[in-house]
Write a protein that holds these residues in place. Structure first.
Motif, PDB file in Angstrom:
ATOM      1  N   ASN A 192      21.833  45.158 -98.919  1.00  0.00           N
ATOM      2  CA  ASN A 192      23.014  44.802 -98.065  1.00  0.00           C
ATOM      3  C   ASN A 192      22.517  44.055 -96.719  1.00  0.00           C
ATOM      4  O   ASN A 192      21.116  44.188 -96.354  1.00  0.00           O
ATOM      5  N   ARG A 193      22.888  43.108 -96.047  1.00  0.00           N
ATOM      6  CA  ARG A 193      22.341  42.312 -94.985  1.00  0.00           C
ATOM      7  C   ARG A 193      21.847  43.273 -93.918  1.00  0.00           C
ATOM      8  O   ARG A 193      20.835  42.999 -92.938  1.00  0.00           O
ATOM      9  N   ALA A 194      22.462  44.270 -93.667  1.00  0.00           N
ATOM     10  CA  ALA A 194      22.309  45.326 -92.770  1.00  0.00           C
ATOM     11  C   ALA A 194      20.709  45.955 -92.972  1.00  0.00           C
ATOM     12  O   ALA A 194      20.206  46.536 -91.989  1.00  0.00           O
ATOM     13  N   ARG A 195      20.270  46.129 -94.050  1.00  0.00           N
ATOM     14  CA  ARG A 195      19.215  46.880 -94.424  1.00  0.00           C
ATOM     15  C   ARG A 195      17.968  46.001 -93.818  1.00  0.00           C
ATOM     16  O   ARG A 195      17.710  44.600 -94.175  1.00  0.00           O
ATOM     17  N   LYS A 196      17.315  46.654 -93.055  1.00  0.00           N
ATOM     18  CA  LYS A 196      16.075  45.981 -92.314  1.00  0.00           C
ATOM     19  C   LYS A 196      15.019  45.613 -93.113  1.00  0.00           C
ATOM     20  O   LYS A 196      14.497  44.357 -93.199  1.00  0.00           O
ATOM     21  N   VAL A 197      14.680  46.148 -94.368  1.00  0.00           N
ATOM     22  CA  VAL A 197      13.686  45.800 -95.251  1.00  0.00           C
ATOM     23  C   VAL A 197      14.220  45.853 -96.655  1.00  0.00           C
ATOM     24  O   VAL A 197      14.815  46.731 -97.161  1.00  0.00           O
ATOM     25  N   ALA A 198      14.609  44.508 -97.108  1.00  0.00           N
ATOM     26  CA  ALA A 198      15.257  44.438 -98.469  1.00  0.00           C
ATOM     27  C   ALA A 198      14.290  44.982 -99.617  1.00  0.00           C
ATOM     28  O   ALA A 198      13.291  44.881 -99.538  1.00  0.00           O
TER      29      ALA A 198
END
Length: 171
Positions: free
Chosen positions: A113-119
């Motif tokens: 998700n875009r909100a995840r700091k580390v993909a």
């Protein structure tokens, strides 16, 4: 329903003369009436008279809430399944769900998700197969009653899903 389609499912329906209990007076008429409701999205009460009494069809026809997020039911859906990978879209990107998938021995193929700091990386080649699932849902949504989810009871909605899926399979 064509004659070829009817021949594929006629022996699968309850209410045949060889079945225990009551016999359905006309299984084909019953299925066609259910298909009319499925395609039109109309209420059972609006069923044309050619399908006989709407109440009889509705009684014979006998998931989650329509507005509930699917991620809440994902663990229950995965319970008991053994698979190599679980494909899902970004809406299913949660640490808890990823842990459940990992604990089952499967790979989580879920874009971050875009909100995840580390993909978290995912297998893009496997993820492309998710398109087949989306195409299946698009075909199901051609049935108005499925797309709009008129049914209040989950068992009725599930029965319409089965009927729509059978019609798609028989094309």
């Amino acid at each position: 329903m064509s004659e070829a389609q009817w021949q594929l499912i006629a022996s699968l329906l309850p209410g045949k003369a060889s079945d225990p209990g009551r016999t359905g007076s006309d299984n084909r008429l019953f299925v066609n009436g259910c298909l009319w409701v499925l395609r039109s999205g109309a209420h059972w009460r609006d069923l044309p008279e050619r399908y006989r009494k709407w109440k009889t069809l509705h009684k014979r026809f006998i998931l989650t809430g329509g507005q509930v997020g699917d991620i809440l039911t994902a663990p229950a859906l995965l319970d008991g399944f053994k698979t190599e990978a679980v494909l899902a879209d970004k809406a299913y990107d949660s640490n808890a769900l990823r842990q459940i998938i990992s604990d089952s021995g499967a790979e989580a193929v879920i874009p971050s998700n875009r909100a995840r700091k580390v993909a978290i990386p995912h297998d893009a080649a496997i993820y492309r197969h998710r398109n087949r699932i989306e195409r299946c849902f698009n075909k199901l949504k051609h049935f108005r009653r499925f797309a709009t989810r008129y049914d209040r009871r989950a068992i009725h909605f599930l029965a319409f899903i089965h009927l729509a899926a059978a019609m798609i399979w028989m094309r």
